[in-house]
Design a protein around this motif. Sequence first.
Motif, PDB file in Angstrom:
ATOM      1  N   ARG A   1      -7.808  -6.173  -4.989  1.00  0.00           N
ATOM      2  CA  ARG A   1      -8.376  -4.841  -4.770  1.00  0.00           C
ATOM      3  C   ARG A   1      -7.271  -3.813  -4.574  1.00  0.00           C
ATOM      4  O   ARG A   1      -7.387  -2.661  -5.009  1.00  0.00           O
ATOM      5  CB  ARG A   1      -9.287  -4.853  -3.543  1.00  0.00           C
ATOM      6  N   ALA A   2      -6.183  -4.201  -3.925  1.00  0.00           N
ATOM      7  CA  ALA A   2      -5.073  -3.272  -3.682  1.00  0.00           C
ATOM      8  C   ALA A   2      -4.377  -2.884  -4.972  1.00  0.00           C
ATOM      9  O   ALA A   2      -3.923  -1.745  -5.128  1.00  0.00           O
ATOM     10  CB  ALA A   2      -4.074  -3.908  -2.713  1.00  0.00           C
ATOM     11  N   ASN A   3      -4.287  -3.822  -5.884  1.00  0.00           N
ATOM     12  CA  ASN A   3      -3.631  -3.579  -7.176  1.00  0.00           C
ATOM     13  C   ASN A   3      -4.503  -4.198  -8.264  1.00  0.00           C
ATOM     14  O   ASN A   3      -4.166  -5.240  -8.823  1.00  0.00           O
ATOM     15  CB  ASN A   3      -2.231  -4.197  -7.184  1.00  0.00           C
TER      16      ASN A   3
ATOM     17  N   ARG B   1      -3.728  -4.072   5.468  1.00  0.00           N
ATOM     18  CA  ARG B   1      -3.193  -2.782   5.023  1.00  0.00           C
ATOM     19  C   ARG B   1      -3.331  -2.600   3.526  1.00  0.00           C
ATOM     20  O   ARG B   1      -3.738  -1.543   3.045  1.00  0.00           O
ATOM     21  CB  ARG B   1      -1.721  -2.664   5.438  1.00  0.00           C
ATOM     22  N   SER B   2      -2.987  -3.625   2.768  1.00  0.00           N
ATOM     23  CA  SER B   2      -3.123  -3.511   1.318  1.00  0.00           C
ATOM     24  C   SER B   2      -4.590  -3.411   0.926  1.00  0.00           C
ATOM     25  O   SER B   2      -4.953  -2.651   0.020  1.00  0.00           O
ATOM     26  CB  SER B   2      -2.455  -4.704   0.619  1.00  0.00           C
ATOM     27  N   PHE B   3      -5.451  -4.157   1.608  1.00  0.00           N
ATOM     28  CA  PHE B   3      -6.883  -4.080   1.333  1.00  0.00           C
ATOM     29  C   PHE B   3      -7.398  -2.659   1.547  1.00  0.00           C
ATOM     30  O   PHE B   3      -8.168  -2.125   0.732  1.00  0.00           O
ATOM     31  CB  PHE B   3      -7.627  -5.050   2.245  1.00  0.00           C
TER      32      PHE B   3
ATOM     33  N   ALA C   1      -8.286  -9.337  -1.479  1.00  0.00           N
ATOM     34  CA  ALA C   1      -7.683  -8.114  -0.945  1.00  0.00           C
ATOM     35  C   ALA C   1      -6.506  -7.669  -1.805  1.00  0.00           C
ATOM     36  O   ALA C   1      -6.336  -6.478  -2.085  1.00  0.00           O
ATOM     37  CB  ALA C   1      -7.228  -8.347   0.495  1.00  0.00           C
ATOM     38  N   ALA C   2      -5.673  -8.619  -2.227  1.00  0.00           N
ATOM     39  CA  ALA C   2      -4.518  -8.292  -3.067  1.00  0.00           C
ATOM     40  C   ALA C   2      -4.961  -7.744  -4.415  1.00  0.00           C
ATOM     41  O   ALA C   2      -4.353  -6.803  -4.949  1.00  0.00           O
ATOM     42  CB  ALA C   2      -3.651  -9.531  -3.253  1.00  0.00           C
TER      43      ALA C   2
ATOM     44  N   ARG D   1      -5.860   0.065   1.222  1.00  0.00           N
ATOM     45  CA  ARG D   1      -5.369   1.001   0.212  1.00  0.00           C
ATOM     46  C   ARG D   1      -6.208   0.977  -1.063  1.00  0.00           C
ATOM     47  O   ARG D   1      -6.133   1.881  -1.876  1.00  0.00           O
ATOM     48  CB  ARG D   1      -3.913   0.683  -0.144  1.00  0.00           C
ATOM     49  N   GLY D   2      -6.989  -0.057  -1.237  1.00  0.00           N
ATOM     50  CA  GLY D   2      -7.797  -0.178  -2.443  1.00  0.00           C
ATOM     51  C   GLY D   2      -8.973   0.782  -2.439  1.00  0.00           C
ATOM     52  O   GLY D   2      -9.345   1.341  -1.408  1.00  0.00           O
TER      53      GLY D   2
ATOM     54  N   GLN E   1     -12.326  -0.669   6.987  1.00  0.00           N
ATOM     55  CA  GLN E   1     -11.199  -0.497   6.074  1.00  0.00           C
ATOM     56  C   GLN E   1     -11.624  -0.192   4.648  1.00  0.00           C
ATOM     57  O   GLN E   1     -10.800   0.216   3.836  1.00  0.00           O
ATOM     58  CB  GLN E   1     -10.331  -1.760   6.088  1.00  0.00           C
TER      59      GLN E   1
END
Length: 246
Positions: free
Chosen positions: A87-89, A174-176, A84-85, A178-179, A205
């Motif tokens: 994918r977010a960044n 939440r970060s996931f 997830a991290a 955003r990806g 999501q």
Amino acid sequence: MAAMTISPTASTLLVLLPGMDGTASLFHHFDAALRAHSAIDTLAIAYPAAPLGYAALEAFVRERLPRDRPFVVLAESFSGPLGAALRANPPPGMRALVLCCSFVRNPRPLLAPLRHLLGLVPFGAMPGFALRQALLAPFSTPQLQNELAAALAQVPPATLRQRLRAVLETDASRSFARGSLPVLYLRARHDRLVPPANAVQILRQAPGAQLVDIAAPHMLLQAAPEAAAGAVAAFIDSLSAAQISA
């Protein structure tokens, strides 16, 4: 740091992030099946035996991702929040994320209050039968049992305790969300650890995410490597086709 150059003709690499054991020693059945399905190369990243949290493991993983070719990350079970991290960044070259029997937030929220009692859990003396029932039933075989036991024997109890605590405390939803990278979720029909509804939450999501159900236990890649390899190979092929048509 110099800019990374991703070759446009390089084949896609599949980066494998392991489950709770962190050893990356349990991927060999899946890797062999994947090579039988396609020419996809793999890179398995093993975690340090030290009791690190998700933030430290994310930094560890990012330092070891390929820098010269496109890649897809497959995050198994415990490694979901790391996926997830990423994918977010996403780092340069990352094209998609595969989640296997995984999660981006605590999949068992009712157990969260018990994280303070983990110091009392005798991880080094947990009955093999209980682990086999949770991770492999009803697809357990003597070979898989021995491989699981050998992998867990490499991990200090304090590290397993810290990883379980990290799972109970994590929420990367939440970060996931955003990806924007494509997502494939492999869901085991007989998973006794991660509830099936967890996949539904992830699909909400990540609009457009694909879901593949496979008759397998929580250790899906180990118990049903051929079915998993077929699904992952088809997903990566679809990414290549989409890139060509774009």
